[in-house]
Write a protein that holds these residues in place. Structure first.
Motif, short mmCIF file in Angstrom:
data_model
loop_
_atom_site.label_atom_id
_atom_site.label_comp_id
_atom_site.label_asym_id
_atom_site.label_seq_id
_atom_site.Cartn_x
_atom_site.Cartn_y
_atom_site.Cartn_z
N SER A 1 0.84 -1.20 0.00
CA SER A 1 0.00 0.00 0.00
C SER A 1 0.88 1.25 0.00
CB SER A 1 -0.90 0.00 1.23
OG SER A 1 -0.12 0.23 2.40
N PRO A 2 0.32 2.41 -0.37
CA PRO A 2 1.09 3.66 -0.33
C PRO A 2 1.69 3.91 1.06
CG PRO A 2 -0.91 4.00 -1.59
CD PRO A 2 -1.01 2.63 -0.98
N ASP B 1 5.59 4.32 1.98
CA ASP B 1 6.07 5.53 2.66
C ASP B 1 6.93 5.16 3.86
OD1 ASP B 1 4.86 7.26 0.94
OD2 ASP B 1 3.12 7.65 2.20
N SER C 1 4.33 6.70 -3.97
CA SER C 1 3.29 6.98 -2.99
C SER C 1 3.02 8.48 -2.97
CB SER C 1 3.75 6.51 -1.61
OG SER C 1 4.88 7.25 -1.22
N GLY C 2 2.07 8.87 -2.14
CA GLY C 2 1.76 10.29 -2.02
C GLY C 2 2.96 11.09 -1.56
N THR D 1 -2.43 14.46 -3.69
CA THR D 1 -1.14 15.11 -3.43
C THR D 1 -1.23 16.61 -3.63
OG1 THR D 1 0.02 13.11 -4.17
CG2 THR D 1 1.31 15.13 -4.03
N VAL E 1 1.14 8.63 -12.81
CA VAL E 1 0.53 8.22 -11.55
C VAL E 1 -0.99 8.22 -11.71
CG1 VAL E 1 2.44 9.16 -10.18
CG2 VAL E 1 0.46 10.61 -10.70
N SER F 1 -6.23 9.86 -8.99
CA SER F 1 -6.64 10.02 -7.60
C SER F 1 -5.45 10.35 -6.71
CB SER F 1 -7.32 8.75 -7.09
OG SER F 1 -6.45 7.63 -7.20
N LEU F 2 -4.29 9.72 -6.99
CA LEU F 2 -3.09 9.99 -6.21
C LEU F 2 -2.61 11.42 -6.47
CD1 LEU F 2 -0.76 9.04 -4.38
CD2 LEU F 2 0.41 8.23 -6.42
#
Length: 295
Positions: A11-12, A16, A93-94, A133, A125, A128-129
């Motif tokens: 997962s993001p 992270d 990731s974000g 962000t 990307v 939605s991401l």
């Protein structure tokens, strides 16, 4: 016949956390032999133990952590910081996109105004991401939503006036945080921070990097804010770290003072180790004041 289950994609949040641990190993904040526990990291990053467990496995797969049965994970004695810097876990990731946008803007690779389509053409990307962000950057004052379509990068970011106000705010918050009645140090974290700073001072100027120095610098100030046990102090310092990334990145190249900054951090650490928080607060005021006047 049963179907073979494919391993789930990290997962993001897991990515992270893994990349944060890799960065801490890179900067020397987590030296070889450091014992990492799920409970301790969950508390440090303010998350549950489940994503921490997955992040530890990801970092271990990079051969930066050793797993001991009945003991858990330890930073590998074979982990080389210069090698760890290149071991970023696959995926974006974000947090990763957030920092990439800031760095690209700092290097003047992004124009003042961009649409979502412009961003998506440059960064592959999910929409939605990207949107999440951009909303986060807007909340931190790094970008503004236009009334119509698109986004604007504020021209005030990095201006002398904004930087001065930021440092004045940090002086009020960080110096006050050191004097909070709830302030309590974590001796192990403080010692690891000392070792990371001493390691940086042993490097030659040519080995310094803006990202590594900023990572160590930001981690130091967040650590002290966390010791205050006041969530609002911590949130304020974290936000300031994000806001000053552009200005600090530019200032690193124009007027680097990594050595002086590291020495000042070590003086503050020494004061805390001597249980003299008033002196630590005074040193912090001087440290931030000098940085404000220079920038």
């Amino acid at each position: 016949m049963s179907k073979t289950t494919k391993p789930s994609r990290p997962s993001p949040l897991q990515l992270d956390l893994a990349n944060r641990l890799i960065q801490q190993i890179t900067t020397g904040e987590l030296p070889a032999g450091t014992h990492l526990t799920e409970e301790g990291l969950a508390s440090q990053f303010d998350v549950s133990r489940t994503p921490v467990k997955a992040a530890l496995r990801l970092v271990a797969e990079q051969e930066l952590l050793d797993y001991h049965v009945n003991s858990g994970y330890f930073v590998s004695s074979n982990a080389r910081p210069e090698r760890a810097a290149e071991m970023v876990v696959d995926g974006i990731s974000g947090d990763t996109l957030y920092l990439r946008l800031i760095d690209d803007r700092t290097r003047n690779l992004l124009p003042d105004t961009m649409t979502e389509t412009d961003f998506l053409e440059r960064y592959e990307v999910p929409r939605s991401l990207l949107r999440g962000t951009l909303v986060r950057m807007a909340a931190d004052g790094l970008i503004e939503k236009r009334r119509g379509q698109g986004w604007n990068f504020p021209t005030t970011i990095g201006s002398p006036e904004l930087m001065s106000e930021s440092y004045q705010f940090r002086i009020m918050v960080e110096c006050g945080g050191l004097l909070e009645s709830s302030f309590q140090i974590d001796a192990i974290q403080l010692q690891n921070s000392r070792l990371a700073h001493e390691k940086l001072l042993q490097q030659t100027p040519g080995d310094y990097s803006a990202s590594a120095f900023f990572g160590l610098n930001a981690a130091f100030h967040e650590m002290l804010a966390r010791f205050s046990n006041n969530r609002f102090v911590l949130q304020a310092v974290q936000q300031q770290n994000q806001l000053r990334r552009l200005g600090e990145h530019i200032a690193f190249h124009r007027d680097p003072r990594q050595i002086d900054s590291c020495k000042e951090h070590l003086q503050i650490i020494q004061a805390l180790e001597n249980d003299n928080r008033e002196w630590a607060s005074a040193l912090m005021r001087h440290h931030l004041g000098v940085a404000r006047d220079i920038k």
